[in-house]
Write a protein that holds these residues in place. Structure first.
Motif, mmCIF file in Angstrom:
data_model
loop_
_atom_site.group_PDB
_atom_site.id
_atom_site.type_symbol
_atom_site.label_atom_id
_atom_site.label_comp_id
_atom_site.label_asym_id
_atom_site.label_seq_id
_atom_site.Cartn_x
_atom_site.Cartn_y
_atom_site.Cartn_z
ATOM 1 N N GLU A 57 11.222 5.178 -7.405
ATOM 2 C CA GLU A 57 12.174 4.096 -6.793
ATOM 3 C C GLU A 57 11.702 3.454 -5.547
ATOM 4 O O GLU A 57 11.773 2.473 -5.318
ATOM 5 N N PHE A 58 11.394 4.387 -4.729
ATOM 6 C CA PHE A 58 10.725 3.913 -3.314
ATOM 7 C C PHE A 58 9.655 2.984 -3.680
ATOM 8 O O PHE A 58 9.690 1.962 -2.989
ATOM 9 N N ALA A 59 8.765 3.276 -4.469
ATOM 10 C CA ALA A 59 7.612 2.337 -4.609
ATOM 11 C C ALA A 59 8.142 0.957 -5.186
ATOM 12 O O ALA A 59 7.709 0.063 -4.558
ATOM 13 N N GLU A 60 9.102 1.180 -6.079
ATOM 14 C CA GLU A 60 9.686 -0.290 -6.624
ATOM 15 C C GLU A 60 10.216 -1.174 -5.587
ATOM 16 O O GLU A 60 10.228 -2.351 -5.318
ATOM 17 N N GLU A 77 3.608 5.913 -5.520
ATOM 18 C CA GLU A 77 3.511 5.810 -7.179
ATOM 19 C C GLU A 77 2.629 6.842 -7.542
ATOM 20 O O GLU A 77 2.825 7.813 -8.478
ATOM 21 N N LYS A 78 1.520 6.459 -7.159
ATOM 22 C CA LYS A 78 0.062 7.523 -7.576
ATOM 23 C C LYS A 78 0.296 8.878 -7.260
ATOM 24 O O LYS A 78 -0.098 9.801 -7.914
ATOM 25 N N ARG A 79 0.789 9.271 -5.972
ATOM 26 C CA ARG A 79 0.574 10.602 -5.754
ATOM 27 C C ARG A 79 1.864 11.316 -5.496
ATOM 28 O O ARG A 79 1.814 12.487 -5.236
ATOM 29 N N LEU A 80 3.162 10.692 -5.724
ATOM 30 C CA LEU A 80 4.594 11.262 -5.368
ATOM 31 C C LEU A 80 5.260 11.036 -6.545
ATOM 32 O O LEU A 80 6.228 11.806 -7.053
ATOM 33 N N GLY A 81 5.079 9.815 -7.266
ATOM 34 C CA GLY A 81 6.083 9.342 -8.316
ATOM 35 C C GLY A 81 5.887 9.894 -9.623
ATOM 36 O O GLY A 81 5.079 10.954 -9.668
ATOM 37 N N ASN A 82 6.740 9.213 -10.715
ATOM 38 C CA ASN A 82 6.670 9.954 -11.913
ATOM 39 C C ASN A 82 5.339 9.727 -12.535
ATOM 40 O O ASN A 82 4.627 10.952 -13.397
ATOM 41 N N ALA A 115 0.975 -1.250 -0.014
ATOM 42 C CA ALA A 115 0.215 0.003 0.025
ATOM 43 C C ALA A 115 0.919 1.206 0.125
ATOM 44 O O ALA A 115 0.496 2.208 -0.486
ATOM 45 N N ALA A 116 2.085 1.323 0.714
ATOM 46 C CA ALA A 116 2.988 2.446 0.689
ATOM 47 C C ALA A 116 3.413 2.659 -0.737
ATOM 48 O O ALA A 116 3.293 3.852 -1.235
ATOM 49 N N ALA A 117 3.846 1.537 -1.085
ATOM 50 C CA ALA A 117 4.326 1.562 -2.971
ATOM 51 C C ALA A 117 3.208 2.181 -3.523
ATOM 52 O O ALA A 117 3.599 3.066 -4.439
ATOM 53 N N GLU A 118 2.182 1.770 -3.564
ATOM 54 C CA GLU A 118 0.909 2.100 -4.407
ATOM 55 C C GLU A 118 0.745 3.765 -4.183
ATOM 56 O O GLU A 118 0.577 4.464 -5.173
ATOM 57 N N THR A 119 0.590 4.106 -2.989
ATOM 58 C CA THR A 119 0.394 5.525 -2.668
ATOM 59 C C THR A 119 1.468 6.368 -3.123
ATOM 60 O O THR A 119 1.339 7.480 -3.767
#
Length: 152
Positions: A118-121, A77-82, A71-75
């Motif tokens: 990168e964090f999400a991955e 990527e969707k809200r902070l990531g590329n 869930a941390a990864a999903e949030t």
């Protein structure tokens, strides 16, 4: 007891003496961040994004506390990531916040988005220690930009 009160009264300044001293307002600390000016719409869009980034980070920390790395990864990527970039393109009509940022600020922003992806991955990989290390890169990007630039 009476002598103690009299001695204490003699040590305190008189109300008249206090009233005659000019009151100097404290000097605010100097803000060394670079002022970035931009029109109201891009600035408002950027402020909305920054507020959402704070909420997203709070959610990420909550998920990490629950050991819910997926869930941390999903949030992230969707809200902070590329994948979160460019969401205001239609509304801003080519006049988004990035257009008005100095190059260094724009680079820091892109670096934050890349670090969040990168964090999400890393988080998807399930290694908690590596996940926290990757999150530190995201937070370092945030701190560097907010300590370097301001919009008002």
């Amino acid at each position: 007891m009476r002598h103690a009160l009299i001695s204490l009264a003699l040590l305190l300044p008189s109300p008249l003496a206090l009233a005659q001293q000019p009151v100097q307002p404290p000097t605010p600390p100097q803000d060394y961040r670079q002022l970035v000016t931009m029109p109201e719409l891009p600035r408002a869009l950027m402020r909305t994004d920054m507020q959402d980034h704070l909420v997203a980070l709070n959610e990420i920390f909550g998920y990490l506390a629950e050991n819910n790395l997926a869930a941390a990864a999903e949030t992230a990527e969707k809200r902070l990531g590329n994948s979160s970039m460019g969401k205001h393109a239609v509304m801003a009509r080519g006049q988004g916040p990035g257009r008005f940022m100095p190059d260094a600020m724009r680079q820091m922003g892109w670096g934050m988005h890349a670090a969040a992806s990168e964090f999400a991955e890393v988080a998807k990989g399930g290694d908690t220690a590596k996940t926290y290390t990757a999150l530190q890169k995201v937070m370092t990007s945030c701190v560097a930009c907010h300590m370097s630039f301001r919009t008002r």
